[in-house]
Write a protein that holds these residues in place. Structure first.
Motif, short mmCIF file in Angstrom:
data_model
loop_
_atom_site.label_atom_id
_atom_site.label_comp_id
_atom_site.label_asym_id
_atom_site.label_seq_id
_atom_site.Cartn_x
_atom_site.Cartn_y
_atom_site.Cartn_z
N LEU A 34 0.83 -1.21 0.00
CA LEU A 34 0.00 0.00 0.00
C LEU A 34 0.86 1.26 0.00
N LYS A 35 2.05 1.15 -0.59
CA LYS A 35 2.88 2.36 -0.74
C LYS A 35 2.67 2.91 -2.14
N MET A 36 2.23 4.14 -2.20
CA MET A 36 1.98 4.79 -3.49
C MET A 36 1.99 6.30 -3.28
N TYR A 37 2.02 7.04 -4.39
CA TYR A 37 1.83 8.48 -4.30
C TYR A 37 0.57 8.86 -5.06
N PRO A 38 -0.32 9.70 -4.53
CA PRO A 38 -0.28 10.19 -3.15
C PRO A 38 -0.58 9.07 -2.17
N PRO A 39 -0.18 9.26 -0.90
CA PRO A 39 -0.39 8.21 0.08
C PRO A 39 -1.86 8.09 0.46
N LEU A 40 -2.25 6.92 0.96
CA LEU A 40 -3.60 6.77 1.53
C LEU A 40 -3.69 7.70 2.73
N ARG A 41 -4.83 8.37 2.85
CA ARG A 41 -4.99 9.33 3.96
C ARG A 41 -6.09 8.87 4.92
N SER A 42 -6.66 9.80 5.67
CA SER A 42 -7.58 9.44 6.75
C SER A 42 -8.94 9.01 6.21
N GLU A 43 -9.75 8.43 7.09
CA GLU A 43 -11.11 8.05 6.73
C GLU A 43 -11.93 9.29 6.32
N GLU A 44 -11.67 10.40 6.99
CA GLU A 44 -12.38 11.65 6.64
C GLU A 44 -12.04 12.06 5.20
N ASP A 45 -10.78 11.92 4.83
CA ASP A 45 -10.38 12.23 3.45
C ASP A 45 -11.06 11.27 2.47
N ARG A 46 -11.06 9.99 2.81
CA ARG A 46 -11.68 8.99 1.92
C ARG A 46 -13.16 9.33 1.71
N GLN A 47 -13.85 9.65 2.77
CA GLN A 47 -15.28 9.98 2.64
C GLN A 47 -15.47 11.23 1.77
N ALA A 48 -14.57 12.20 1.90
CA ALA A 48 -14.68 13.43 1.09
C ALA A 48 -14.46 13.12 -0.39
N LEU A 49 -13.59 12.15 -0.68
CA LEU A 49 -13.34 11.77 -2.08
C LEU A 49 -14.58 11.09 -2.66
N ILE A 50 -15.21 10.22 -1.88
CA ILE A 50 -16.43 9.54 -2.35
C ILE A 50 -17.53 10.57 -2.61
N THR A 51 -17.73 11.47 -1.66
CA THR A 51 -18.77 12.49 -1.81
C THR A 51 -18.44 13.41 -2.99
N GLY A 52 -17.17 13.79 -3.11
CA GLY A 52 -16.75 14.66 -4.21
C GLY A 52 -17.01 14.03 -5.57
N LEU A 53 -16.79 12.74 -5.65
CA LEU A 53 -17.04 12.03 -6.91
C LEU A 53 -18.54 11.99 -7.21
N LYS A 54 -19.32 11.64 -6.21
CA LYS A 54 -20.77 11.55 -6.42
C LYS A 54 -21.38 12.91 -6.75
N ASN A 55 -20.77 13.99 -6.21
CA ASN A 55 -21.31 15.33 -6.45
C ASN A 55 -20.79 15.99 -7.72
N GLY A 56 -19.90 15.30 -8.44
CA GLY A 56 -19.39 15.86 -9.70
C GLY A 56 -18.21 16.80 -9.54
N ILE A 57 -17.66 16.91 -8.31
CA ILE A 57 -16.46 17.74 -8.14
C ILE A 57 -15.27 16.98 -8.74
N ILE A 58 -15.22 15.69 -8.47
CA ILE A 58 -14.26 14.79 -9.13
C ILE A 58 -15.02 14.12 -10.27
#
Ligand SMILES: [Zn+2]
Length: 352
Positions: free
Chosen positions: A222-246
């Motif tokens: 699980l070593k990669m760039y960017p690194p895996l971050r916190s659960e709060e970050d993961r949830q923000a990525l999921i929401t951002g994707l669903k909302n069309g930001i990502i």
């Protein structure tokens, strides 16, 4: 049976052209096994795509594969951020996307020239955002602070995106944030989109499905760039994707030989393979509907490529069947973040 369009990956490391005869058909195999028919190949192969000669060499291999390989040109010679490539020449060859992926174009003066010139050519900058990539590349996200590991703070990503968005605002350059990893970055991209800037973004399957509590420090899986971050970050990525930001899920498929991954976390190479596992693990996570996954993995990537002049069309159809099994990589490079992941779907062997 589920019948869906093939996928398009906006972030693949083909590794070739190189000097060691990388097994090129392993890229095709990983892609087809995962339901991909097209990939966008990053410029940081062993032979960098920073000249037309090297672009033509890469394309001579691409032609042999039963998938469509689109090409990216480097922003700087040898990705070292000191001399820009001749963007004009690349655009004449149909390459309008430029990225130093693996590295960031750091120098502010060169960046200003690149954003200005590429805007004039109707091209795009795809940025890997890592402020210390040339001076002090890191290993892991906070809160890990073992003395032998260099932490990669979210500001490394944030500050580059912020600098770049000012240039996008100034020159209206088409800009794409590669592998977004933090909540702060998602918020920045949200503001840019609300202000009408020509910005898109991608997130990887591993940043959507894993956080930094999952890391086993005894190996580099699980070593990669960017690194895996916190659960709060993961949830923000999921929401951002669903909302069309990502806009897009992209794999950052990076084959590494096992000798460079099955060692300590500190010594491990950065990167995971992703083409073969992406859809099955995302579908099996139940985080996204099938319609959402088709949008993030087929439709939106195609629209981005087509808008930049690439001949992309996800007209191929793949068949998938429900299954109750674990994911095992079939292609040669097995540095997957999802080996043995419980999955509920598998690809039918006879792809169309
Ligand atoms: Zn990258």
């Amino acid at each position: 049976m589920i019948e869906i369009p093939s996928f398009i990956d906006l972030h693949t490391h083909t590794r070739y052209p190189d000097k060691n005869n990388f097994p090129i058909f392993e890229i095709e195999k990983a892609a087809l096994n995962g339901g991909y028919s097209e990939v966008l190949a990053m410029a940081n192969s062993e032979i960098t795509i920073d000249s037309i000669e090297n672009l033509k060499l890469a394309r001579s291999f691409d032609k042999k594969l039963n998938i469509l390989v689109h090409r990216v040109g480097a922003l700087s010679k040898n990705l070292d951020g000191k001399e820009l490539v001749n963007f004009n020449e690349f655009v004449d060859e149909g390459v309008t996307i430029f990225s130093d992926d693996g590295k960031t174009l750091i120098d502010d003066d060169l960046s200003e020239i690149a954003f200005k010139e590429i805007a004039k050519l109707n091209g795009a900058i795809f940025q890997h955002c890592e402020k210390n990539c040339h001076t002090n590349p890191g290993d892991i996200a906070p809160p890990y602070n073992a003395s032998e590991l260099i932490t990669i703070h979210e500001n490394e990503e944030f500050e580059i995106i912020k600098r770049d968005l000012d240039l996008v605002d100034k020159y209206k350059t088409r800009y794409h944030v590669q592998h977004v990893s933090s909540k702060k970055s998602v918020e920045l991209i949200k503001d840019a989109k609300e202000n009408g800037l020509p910005v898109t973004a991608e997130v990887t399957p591993h940043h959507l499905l894993k956080n930094n509590l999952d890391i086993n420090m005894n190996n580099g899986s699980l070593k990669m760039y960017p690194p895996l971050r916190s659960e709060e970050d993961r949830q923000a990525l999921i929401t951002g994707l669903k909302n069309g930001i990502i806009d897009v899920i992209a794999t950052d498929h990076a084959p590494h030989p096992k000798e460079t991954k099955e060692i300590s976390f500190k010594k491990s190479a950065r990167g995971v393979v992703g083409l073969e596992s992406a859809f099955v693990v995302l579908f099996s996570s139940n985080l996204f509907s099938l319609e959402e996954l088709i949008r993030f993995m087929s439709i939106n990537p195609m629209n981005i490529l087509v808008s930049l002049g690439y001949a992309s069309s996800n007209t191929k159809i793949n068949n998938w069947t429900k299954s109750n099994s674990t994911f095992i990589t079939k292609s040669f490079y097995k540095n997957s973040a999802f080996e043995n992941f419980q999955v509920s779907i598998q690809k039918e062997i006879n792809h169309v």
